[in-house]
Write a protein that holds these residues in place. Structure first.
Motif: not given
Length: 277
Positions: A29-37, A78-84, A39-44
């Motif tokens: 759960p940690g890595p699964f939650v951490g990675f979107p965080l 690009l960030l969304n595709l990387w995250c997907a 990505v969203v931080a980079l998008q911010f």
């Protein structure tokens, strides 16, 4: 797994997919939650690039602002595709009993990234080409008729009204058919990322594979996607924080459903085996 192969093709048991997806998410759960965080931080951080084109609701006239906007928009894509790709890779590992780390999720794979980008561009073209054709062939004449209606009325008001109504009905009907086509495509391409990543399929092959895999269980996949959408909505309502849990959970569920359909169709397990410790 209770999926079976019948004369009508594989059927999806979304109950099994939900359970298997939850078990996979629970393994890391940690890595699964951490990675979107991440990505969203980079998008911010790149958000200011996209805010330059508007000031108080007025569009900017500076070409540089629009260039920065396009750069920010491209970076977001690009960030969304990387995250997907990372989440699907992690979901596949977790379903096979692994415990993917944050580094594994964030690992860059340029080859897969390029194939997925081309697949999404092809899918966008499949939708946009008929839409543009509809706007040009029917929407254009309808708009011109409305614009020049006053000039045409002296010739025949009835003819103008009948022609306008006919074009409007045709436009509405064709737009409705196109909308149904988009919904159909959205469902049968639900596993596009999984197909590109695990089957290493090219863009055209991936789209064809998605159709052949999902069509026999289209309604069940639709129901699964509705449940996934509900999970995302609940995550967003939980002060947005829940979205960082719902997002990877939905990916794990979708990957479990994809594997179930592949196995039910008689093909080999598409997910790479987890190495023994």
């Amino acid at each position: 797994m209770h999926a079976s192969v019948g004369r009508h093709g594989p059927r999806l048991d979304f109950g099994d997919a939900l359970q298997e997806g939850w078990r996979a998410f629970s393994r890391s759960p940690g890595p699964f939650v951490g990675f979107p965080l991440v990505v969203v931080a980079l998008q911010f951080l790149i958000q200011p690039l996209q805010s330059q084109i508007s000031n108080g609701g007025v569009a900017s006239s500076d070409p540089l602002d629009w260039i920065l906007y396009l750069i920010g928009l491209t970076a977001n894509l690009l960030l969304n595709l990387w995250c997907a790709i990372g989440l699907v890779r992690g979901a596949g590992s977790a379903i096979q009993g692994g415990h993917p780390s944050l580094g594994q999720l964030m690992r860059w794979d340029g080859e897969v990234f390029g194939r997925l980008l081309r697949a999404w561009l092809l899918l966008a073209a499949v939708v946009l080409v008929p839409l543009i054709g509809l706007l040009l062939l029917v929407g254009g004449p309808l708009a011109l008729l409305g614009f020049y209606a006053d000039q045409l009325v002296p010739f025949s008001r009835t003819l103008v009204e009948v022609l306008g109504l006919s074009l409007a009905v045709v436009f509405a009907l064709l737009l409705g058919v196109l909308l149904l086509g988009v919904i159909y495509l959205a469902i049968n391409q639900s596993f596009l990322t999984q197909i590109v990543l695990f089957e290493r399929a090219g863009s055209r092959t991936a789209l064809q594979r998605g159709r052949s895999l999902v069509d026999p269980s289209w309604l069940m996949v639709l129901l699964l996607m509705l449940i996934a959408g509900l999970l995302m909505l609940l995550g967003l309502l939980a002060c947005l924080v829940g979205a960082f849990v719902a997002w990877p959970l939905v990916v794990c569920i979708a990957t479990a459903a994809y594997r179930q359909l592949v196995l039910a169709s008689g093909d080999a397990d598409p997910l790479p085996p987890h190495p023994s410790p």
